[in-house]
Scaffold this active site. Structure first.
Site, PDB file in Angstrom:
ATOM      1  N   HIS A  71      -7.543  -3.703   9.536  1.00  0.00           N
ATOM      2  CA  HIS A  71      -8.763  -4.394   9.108  1.00  0.00           C
ATOM      3  C   HIS A  71      -9.682  -4.696  10.299  1.00  0.00           C
ATOM      4  O   HIS A  71      -9.818  -5.859  10.692  1.00  0.00           O
ATOM      5  CB  HIS A  71      -8.396  -5.712   8.407  1.00  0.00           C
ATOM      6  CG  HIS A  71      -7.527  -5.577   7.187  1.00  0.00           C
ATOM      7  ND1 HIS A  71      -6.877  -6.651   6.590  1.00  0.00           N
ATOM      8  CD2 HIS A  71      -7.210  -4.489   6.434  1.00  0.00           C
ATOM      9  CE1 HIS A  71      -6.211  -6.227   5.529  1.00  0.00           C
ATOM     10  NE2 HIS A  71      -6.379  -4.917   5.413  1.00  0.00           N
ATOM     11  N   GLU A  75       0.836  -1.212   0.000  1.00  0.00           N
ATOM     12  CA  GLU A  75       0.000   0.000   0.000  1.00  0.00           C
ATOM     13  C   GLU A  75       0.873   1.264   0.000  1.00  0.00           C
ATOM     14  O   GLU A  75       0.406   2.345   0.376  1.00  0.00           O
ATOM     15  CB  GLU A  75      -0.943   0.029   1.216  1.00  0.00           C
ATOM     16  CG  GLU A  75      -1.956  -1.106   1.274  1.00  0.00           C
ATOM     17  CD  GLU A  75      -3.071  -1.029   0.228  1.00  0.00           C
ATOM     18  OE1 GLU A  75      -3.045  -0.119  -0.607  1.00  0.00           O
ATOM     19  OE2 GLU A  75      -3.945  -1.914   0.262  1.00  0.00           O
ATOM     20  N   HIS A  96      -3.028   1.720   8.569  1.00  0.00           N
ATOM     21  CA  HIS A  96      -4.134   1.037   7.878  1.00  0.00           C
ATOM     22  C   HIS A  96      -4.317  -0.330   8.529  1.00  0.00           C
ATOM     23  O   HIS A  96      -3.342  -1.042   8.769  1.00  0.00           O
ATOM     24  CB  HIS A  96      -3.808   0.878   6.389  1.00  0.00           C
ATOM     25  CG  HIS A  96      -4.622  -0.179   5.712  1.00  0.00           C
ATOM     26  ND1 HIS A  96      -5.996  -0.138   5.660  1.00  0.00           N
ATOM     27  CD2 HIS A  96      -4.268  -1.339   5.084  1.00  0.00           C
ATOM     28  CE1 HIS A  96      -6.439  -1.208   5.024  1.00  0.00           C
ATOM     29  NE2 HIS A  96      -5.411  -1.961   4.680  1.00  0.00           N
ATOM     30  N   HIS A 154     -12.832  -3.464   3.021  1.00  0.00           N
ATOM     31  CA  HIS A 154     -11.399  -3.731   3.116  1.00  0.00           C
ATOM     32  C   HIS A 154     -10.828  -3.353   4.486  1.00  0.00           C
ATOM     33  O   HIS A 154     -10.263  -4.190   5.167  1.00  0.00           O
ATOM     34  CB  HIS A 154     -10.667  -2.990   1.981  1.00  0.00           C
ATOM     35  CG  HIS A 154      -9.178  -3.114   2.022  1.00  0.00           C
ATOM     36  ND1 HIS A 154      -8.358  -2.732   0.981  1.00  0.00           N
ATOM     37  CD2 HIS A 154      -8.323  -3.561   2.982  1.00  0.00           C
ATOM     38  CE1 HIS A 154      -7.090  -2.960   1.300  1.00  0.00           C
ATOM     39  NE2 HIS A 154      -7.045  -3.448   2.521  1.00  0.00           N
TER      40      HIS A 154
HETATM   41  P1  13P Z   1       1.040  -5.499   2.997  1.00  0.00           P
HETATM   42  O1  13P Z   1       1.436  -6.794   3.654  1.00  0.00           O
HETATM   43  O2  13P Z   1       1.653  -5.374   1.617  1.00  0.00           O
HETATM   44  O3  13P Z   1       1.332  -4.324   3.881  1.00  0.00           O
HETATM   45  O4  13P Z   1      -0.532  -5.548   2.711  1.00  0.00           O
HETATM   46  C1  13P Z   1      -1.470  -5.686   3.735  1.00  0.00           C
HETATM   47  C2  13P Z   1      -2.746  -4.988   3.448  1.00  0.00           C
HETATM   48  O5  13P Z   1      -3.523  -4.775   4.360  1.00  0.00           O
HETATM   49  C3  13P Z   1      -3.069  -4.541   2.066  1.00  0.00           C
HETATM   50  O6  13P Z   1      -4.155  -3.679   2.042  1.00  0.00           O
HETATM   51 ZN    ZN Z   2      -5.477  -3.836   3.823  1.00  0.00          ZN
END
Ligand code: 13P
Ligand code: ZN
Length: 269
Positions: free
Chosen positions: A144, A119, A142, A214
């Site tokens: 989840h 990202e 970022h 996401h």
């Molecule tokens: P990365 O492992 O490349 O950081 O990706 C994780 C992710 O949450 C992608 O949106």
């Molecule tokens: Zn992600």
């Protein structure tokens, strides 16, 4: 091998804080496998010796020119690396990168050749945008979160500011500590410049944005504050979902109560 953190207490403190937050993300259940990423702009604490360090890998094109990142340095979580591993071994699961002088690429300078997050397009575009605006924000997180992502699967919640007011109304903390609310970004391919650009636009009005189906992304002065904003939103989502699972629609704080909070905390209208 000597770490860049040696004899650099300020840098070490920032990396320790990133590791602490990475641990929280895992403990919260928000970081399956390699889910989520963190970058922090460390340019302010970079010394002359760091500036002369040779890159340990060839420069990687960033895909666009980011003129405001000239001379900037970042800690980046590695792509495909686990938050739970970053928590214990931050310098083996992330790296420090320098933006090349043409502002079109980045190169890893320490400690190990750990390729930055997929990202990176969003993260670097956001840092570029923040600097352009004169912001003092340094951290981008970022992750989840289960509850917030679940809510993003219902189009009724994706209407502008619908979730913001709903989540604000669940508990006073969320109104107070996520005062700009939650921006919504319709689904875009992860890692894409389309996602990066949609994010930039929303960040002019919000400090936390939802990437539909996401995850969420938060910006703040430091990584702990970026985490806190997501944490209060997630707490509100849990209160909402708990009430629903008990079979009733939670009443929520009234508009008057939320306005009273806003004025008491001196929050922007
Ligand atoms: P990365 O492992 O490349 O950081 O990706 C994780 C992710 O949450 C992608 O949106
Ligand atoms: Zn992600």
């Amino acid at each position: 091998m000597k770490s860049i953190l040696e004899n650099r207490p300020e840098l070490e403190k920032i990396i320790r804080e990133i590791a602490e937050v990475a641990g929280y993300l895992w403990q919260k259940g928000w970081a399956e496998r390699n889910g989520g990423n963190i970058t922090v702009n460390i340019t302010d604490i970079v010394d002359d010796e760091i500036r002369t360090l040779k890159a340990i890998e060839n420069p990687v094109p960033a895909g666009r020119t980011m003129p405001h990142l000239k001379g900037c340095y970042f800690f980046c979580k590695g792509t495909n690396r686990r938050m739970r591993d970053l928590a214990r071994y931050p310098m083996q699961n992330g790296s420090i990168v320098r933006i090349t002088d043409d502002c079109q690429a980045y190169e890893i300078i320490a400690d190990e050749p750990v390729k930055p997050t997929s990202e990176i397009a969003s993260h670097l575009s956001i840092h570029n945008h923040l600097i352009k605006k004169g912001s003092d924000y340094k951290a981008v997180v970022h992750t989840h979160p289960i509850d917030l992502i679940a809510m993003s699967h219902n189009s009724a919640f994706l209407e502008k500011d619908k979730l913001t007011y709903l989540l604000w109304s669940m508990i006073p903390e969320t109104r107070a500590f996520c005062p700009r609310g939650l921006g919504i970004i319709p689904y875009q391919l992860p890692s894409s410049f389309d996602l990066a650009d949609a994010t930039l636009k929303e960040l002019d009005a919000y400090d936390v944005v939802m990437w539909e189906k996401h995850g969420v992304l938060s910006v703040a002065q430091n990584v702990m504050e970026a985490f806190d904003q997501i944490d209060v939103l997630s707490k509100s989502a849990q209160i909402y979902l708990t009430a629903k699972s008990m079979g009733f629609e939670p009443k929520g704080l009234s508009t008057e109560q939320m306005n009273e909070l806003r004025d008491a905390f001196g929050l922007a209208k």
